[in-house]
Design a protein around this motif. Structure first.
Motif, PDB file in Angstrom:
ATOM      1  N   PHE A  17      33.312  42.305  27.880  1.00 53.42           N
ATOM      2  CA  PHE A  17      34.337  41.777  28.777  1.00 53.42           C
ATOM      3  C   PHE A  17      35.406  42.815  29.138  1.00 53.42           C
ATOM      4  N   GLU A  21      36.324  44.694  32.830  1.00 54.93           N
ATOM      5  CA  GLU A  21      37.675  44.749  33.416  1.00 54.93           C
ATOM      6  C   GLU A  21      38.076  46.185  33.736  1.00 54.93           C
ATOM      7  N   ARG A 110      47.747  39.722  28.400  1.00 49.01           N
ATOM      8  CA  ARG A 110      46.869  38.738  29.029  1.00 49.01           C
ATOM      9  C   ARG A 110      47.664  37.572  29.642  1.00 49.01           C
ATOM     10  N   LYS A 243      40.698  25.125  38.504  1.00 43.07           N
ATOM     11  CA  LYS A 243      39.351  25.691  38.736  1.00 43.07           C
ATOM     12  C   LYS A 243      38.507  24.708  39.516  1.00 43.07           C
TER      13      LYS A 243
ATOM     14  N   LEU B 170      40.885  23.214  31.587  1.00 44.65           N
ATOM     15  CA  LEU B 170      40.884  24.012  32.810  1.00 44.65           C
ATOM     16  C   LEU B 170      40.583  23.110  34.009  1.00 44.65           C
ATOM     17  N   SER B 193      37.399  29.322  22.097  1.00 45.38           N
ATOM     18  CA  SER B 193      36.481  29.946  23.052  1.00 45.38           C
ATOM     19  C   SER B 193      36.061  28.981  24.145  1.00 45.38           C
ATOM     20  N   GLU B 213      44.001  33.286  38.744  1.00 47.27           N
ATOM     21  CA  GLU B 213      42.612  33.461  38.298  1.00 47.27           C
ATOM     22  C   GLU B 213      42.325  34.889  37.830  1.00 47.27           C
ATOM     23  N   THR B 214      43.356  35.684  37.717  1.00 46.11           N
ATOM     24  CA  THR B 214      43.212  37.018  37.143  1.00 46.11           C
ATOM     25  C   THR B 214      42.798  36.946  35.670  1.00 46.11           C
ATOM     26  N   ILE B 215      43.038  35.814  35.028  1.00 46.27           N
ATOM     27  CA  ILE B 215      42.526  35.617  33.667  1.00 46.27           C
ATOM     28  C   ILE B 215      41.694  34.332  33.638  1.00 46.27           C
ATOM     29  N   ASP B 216      40.735  34.287  32.715  1.00 48.17           N
ATOM     30  CA  ASP B 216      39.885  33.090  32.589  1.00 48.17           C
ATOM     31  C   ASP B 216      40.687  31.890  32.113  1.00 48.17           C
ATOM     32  N   SER B 217      41.506  32.124  31.127  1.00 49.84           N
ATOM     33  CA  SER B 217      42.277  31.022  30.539  1.00 49.84           C
ATOM     34  C   SER B 217      43.386  31.612  29.687  1.00 49.84           C
TER      35      SER B 217
END
Lengths: 243, 243
Positions: A17, A21, A110, A243, B170, B193, B213-217
Motif C-alpha cells: 500500500f 502511494e 494520514r 462512498k 463508510l 481493518s 477520498e485521499t485516504i481509504d478511512s
C-alpha cells in the motif's frame, strides 16, 4: 540496501500500500522497487507493475533484501526513494511542537490528509518523518503532504505571520465547541507527554477540548483528529455520502 | 509470578500510573503490589504506599519479578490482580465489533472514560482487555469502566433493546454533522481493518464521518474519538475551563 538511519538521503516504504502511494504521488524520487517472490497473488501487484512501467522504474525480485529491511513483518514490496524537501503552501496548516512518537506521526499524517490539511510544520526536536516506521504508520500519506521542519515556532511564525493560530492546550482559553473558526488557520498541537508549554497562550486563540477529569488528557492523535474534524466542518457539512 | 496468558484468572498492571488507577478504583481485586528498588524517587510512590496501607495490600520489593514481567520497559511498579466481571449499566454505550489491536483498545478505553462513556460492549472474537499491554495502553482506564464481552451483536441487543443504535460505517446513511443525537445511545464501531459489515446498516441510524477520498478511512481510534466528541457535545458545550 542498508537499514534506514536518521539523516540518510535514501529511505524506503515497507508494504504494498505505501509503495503504491509513493509511486502514484512522488514517482520522480523513486530509485527502484524491490518485491518479494510471494507478491504475485497480491491484488496491488498489477498496479505496482503498471506504475513502474509508466515511470520507467526498475523492479527487482529479491527476497533477501525485503527480509533484511523488514525482518518481522509480512512485507511484499519496498520502494526505495530519495528523501525530498517540500514547501508549505498557503491554506490551513497543522503545527506539531516536538512530536516524538513514530506511530503517532503516521496516524497524524494520514488523518491530516483525510481532512484536507496537506501542510504540516514540525518544530524540532522531533520524530523523523522519513523513518520507514513512520511512513508505514502513515500508510504512505507522507507522499501527498508538504511537511517542513522548523527549529522553533518563531521561525514558522515569521514565514506565515497572517495565519490565525489556535494552540490546543489543557489550559486553553476557549472551549472548542464555542470557538470561532477563521481562515487560513494554524492548528497547533504539543508533544505526546508534555503538550504545549504556557508560552503558546500568547499566540492567537488557545483552545481546549472538554472532557472529564477522570483522565489527565486525551492523547495527541485523538486531540488532533477532533481538532481537524471540528475546524474543517465547513468543508464537509453538506457531504451526503462518503462512498 | 508468571507472564500473563490469555484466559488466566490473574493479570497485572505495568507501571506506576496504571497501578495507582488499579488501587484507587478496584482495590478489592488486588492480590499484591511489587515495586522495583528504584521506585523510591518516583513521585507516585507515596500514593502507592498510602493506598496499599489503606486497603491492607502487601508491597514486595522484588526487582527480578518486575524485570521478568516487563523485560524491556522501564517499569517501577506492578499490581497483581484477579480478573473481574462487570455489568453494563444504563446510560450511553460503546459497542466494539471485533477490535483486535492491543494499543487501540487501550486508547479507546482511555478516550471513552474521558468523554463519560463508561460502558463498553465488545463483540467476540476480540482483543483481550486484561492483557497487560492493553491495560498499559489504557493507562489504567480499564479499572473505571464496565466492559462486557458478547458472542454476537444480537445478544447485546437482547440485553439492551431500547438503546438508539448508531453504527459508524463508510457506507453510513447520515453525515455525522447532521445526525440527530438521541439518548440513551449505543455508538457502534467496527474492526480496525474491515469496519462494520453491511448487516449493521439495518440497526438504527448509520453514520459516516466525512473526509476526502485521499485516504481509504480514518483509523478506528480516531473515528471513535470524533464520534464520542460529537455525541457527548451536550455534556461539554458549556464547560468554561478544562483545568
Amino acid at each position: 540496501m542498508k537499514l534506514y538511519k536518521k539523516g540518510a538521503d535514501t529511505s524506503y516504504t515497507l508494504g504494498v500500500f505505501p509503495t503504491i502511494e509513493l509511486l502514484k504521488h512522488r514517482p520522480e524520487i523513486v530509485k527502484r522497487v524491490v518485491v518479494h517472490s510471494k507478491i504475485k497473488d497480491n491484488s496491488g501487484y498489477p498496479l505496482i507493475v503498471d506504475l513502474c512501467n509508466e515511470h520507467h522504474i526498475h523492479i527487482d525480485e529479491h527476497d533477501a533484501t525485503i527480509d533484511k529491511l523488514s525482518p518481522k513483518a509480512n512485507c511484499l514490496a519496498v520502494g526505495i526513494f530519495k528523501v525530498f524537501d517540500t514547501q508549505l503552501e498557503e491554506g490551513n496548516h497543522i503545527v506539531l511542537d516536538h512530536p516524538m512518537d513514530m506511530g503517532n506521526i503516521g496516524t497524524i499524517m494520514r488523518t491530516a490528509l483525510g481532512f484536507g490539511y496537506t501542510n504540516i510544520a514540525i518544530i524540532r526536536p522531533a520524530v523523523n518523518i522519513f523513518d520507514p516506521k513512520a511512513i508505514r504508520a502513515s500508510m504512505g500519506a507522507l507522499f501527498s503532504l508538504n511537511v517542513v521542519y522548523y527549529d522553533d515556532f518563531e521561525s514558522y511564525r515569521h514565514d506565515f505571520p497572517d495565519h490565525h493560530c489556535y494552540p490546543f492546550m489543557l489550559k486553553g482559553a476557549t472551549n472548542i465547541h464555542k470557538v470561532e473558526v477563521t481562515y487560513p488557520h494554524a492548528l497547533i498541537f504539543g508533544n505526546e507527554s508534555s503538550g504545549l508549554d504556557d508560552r503558546y497562550l500568547q499566540y492567537g486563540q488557545s483552545v481546549f477540548i472538554p472532557h472529564y477529569e477522570t483522565i489527565d488528557s486525551l492523547n495527541l492523535s485523538i486531540s488532533l483528529g477532533i481538532g481537524l474534524f471540528h475546524f474543517s466542518k465547513r468543508d464537509f457539512i453538506n457531504k451526503e455520502v462518503l462512498k
